[in-house]
Scaffold this active site. Sequence first.
Site, PDB file in Angstrom:
ATOM      1  N   CYS A 201       0.838  -1.195   0.000  1.00 53.57           N
ATOM      2  CA  CYS A 201       0.000   0.000   0.000  1.00 53.57           C
ATOM      3  C   CYS A 201       0.875   1.248   0.000  1.00 53.57           C
ATOM      4  O   CYS A 201       1.713   1.414   0.899  1.00 53.57           O
ATOM      5  CB  CYS A 201      -0.922  -0.006   1.218  1.00 53.57           C
ATOM      6  SG  CYS A 201      -1.896   1.504   1.406  1.00 53.57           S
ATOM      7  N   CYS A 204       0.181   3.262   3.511  1.00 49.21           N
ATOM      8  CA  CYS A 204       0.647   2.837   4.839  1.00 49.21           C
ATOM      9  C   CYS A 204       1.716   1.758   4.795  1.00 49.21           C
ATOM     10  O   CYS A 204       2.301   1.436   5.835  1.00 49.21           O
ATOM     11  CB  CYS A 204      -0.541   2.357   5.678  1.00 49.21           C
ATOM     12  SG  CYS A 204      -1.160   0.709   5.197  1.00 49.21           S
ATOM     13  N   CYS A 217      -6.382  -1.928   0.546  1.00 55.71           N
ATOM     14  CA  CYS A 217      -5.525  -2.183   1.707  1.00 55.71           C
ATOM     15  C   CYS A 217      -6.418  -2.467   2.904  1.00 55.71           C
ATOM     16  O   CYS A 217      -7.213  -1.603   3.307  1.00 55.71           O
ATOM     17  CB  CYS A 217      -4.620  -0.986   1.991  1.00 55.71           C
ATOM     18  SG  CYS A 217      -3.591  -1.200   3.468  1.00 55.71           S
ATOM     19  N   CYS A 220      -5.312   0.136   6.114  1.00 56.17           N
ATOM     20  CA  CYS A 220      -5.660   1.562   6.247  1.00 56.17           C
ATOM     21  C   CYS A 220      -6.922   1.940   5.473  1.00 56.17           C
ATOM     22  O   CYS A 220      -7.406   3.070   5.591  1.00 56.17           O
ATOM     23  CB  CYS A 220      -4.493   2.445   5.797  1.00 56.17           C
ATOM     24  SG  CYS A 220      -4.238   2.491   4.005  1.00 56.17           S
ATOM     25  N   ASP A 338      22.351   0.829 -14.900  1.00 55.80           N
ATOM     26  CA  ASP A 338      22.150  -0.370 -14.088  1.00 55.80           C
ATOM     27  C   ASP A 338      21.276  -1.347 -14.875  1.00 55.80           C
ATOM     28  O   ASP A 338      20.122  -1.057 -15.171  1.00 55.80           O
ATOM     29  CB  ASP A 338      21.463   0.024 -12.774  1.00 55.80           C
ATOM     30  CG  ASP A 338      21.228  -1.156 -11.849  1.00 55.80           C
ATOM     31  OD1 ASP A 338      21.389  -2.311 -12.279  1.00 55.80           O
ATOM     32  OD2 ASP A 338      20.855  -0.922 -10.686  1.00 55.80           O
TER      33      ASP A 338
END
Length: 412
Positions: A201, A204, A217, A220, A338
């Site tokens: 999430c 949260c 979620c 929350c 990268d």
Amino acid sequence: MAGNSDPLTPRAKLAVTAGRAAAAASRAVGRGSGSVIGGKVALRLDPDLLARLAGHLDVILVSATNGKTTTTRLIAEALRASGPVVSNALGANMPAGITSALAGGSDARFGVIEVDEKYLAGVARDVTPKAIALLNLSRDQLDRAAETRMLAEKWREGLAGNKATVIANCDDPLIAWAASSSPNVVWVAAGQAWKDDAWSCPSCGGVLQRPSDDWFCSECGFRRPMPSWALAGDQVVDPHGSAWPIRLRLPGRANKANAATSAAVAAHFGVPPQVALERMYEVQAVAGRYDVVRFQNRDLRLLLAKNPAGWLETFSLIDPPPTPVILSVNARGADGTDTSWLWDVDYGRLAGHPIFVIGDRKLDLAVRLEVAGLDFRVCENADEAVGQAPPGRIEVIANYTAFQDLRRRVGN
């Protein structure tokens, strides 16, 4: 229609002229389109030039990890039904490139602007957009781009005070989190094929639940917003429940999603979905992407894929085995240096295809394909790869600078 009630100051006119001269000089010596150097010169002479150039336009900003350039093109085509459009159609999406594009749009009504993710909040402050389209966020250029959750937070903070209408993909939790700070959001159910950057999430940090096409979620309560527009197979459904057929020359589900978002943007400016979608059909290729070119008496289809999410979507486009596939990967500045992201791509989807590997980082890619258990050949260049490929159209998949190298070599 917007009118140019604030003509450019003498300083701004000088900056535009100098920028055009610098761009022309860059083109003359074969350094590319010159849009970036031209914009840099212009902004050095007048740091407020971007805001001045956008002052008479209805500006639409488009940002995402994948699909920015194509969606920008589709929106621009749709809005031409209502007036002239200026756009950074070739993808120069940082402030200098955007400035160069807008410098050529003194007679335009709309400015449809692709914006690099890292610059979205700043450009939105400068140009006072009427609308902002947000498509998706996923990992990209890991050596220099912010982690996706951090980028979503920057967007969220940057959009909090902006009066633009945000047209956002409710199926991407990171986009939903970023856009939900805006007071005026139009939600589009555009789908999300790549979910590996959105399991937690963004609000949260809890684990997101993903039943069917929904997400929420349980810790929350943050959840998928209710869309007013939706991609449904080969149709886009508008807020009135009417379904409009999507007919594109651009392939794949991702481009249907781009078209659905583009239709929602166009409708915000009064262009009906039927008109918008008919105009999108005229787009056959975008900055060389999806073009089929003739090279060494073979047909090559050029496909751009810059990150794991993009490669996943691209694999769904290619013709079935035994169609030959050339893969090319570089790791220059514009790509990100990268290459660890190669390990996030499911190359097993290429099983059964004759595979040929080229590019600056062909050995990095070869190791990844070896671990995936695939048969492949490493080649020195495109000429050798095409020469060794068995009969049939060849699918060519490359990341950003590798794609540009290929376009130069095959004459597109």
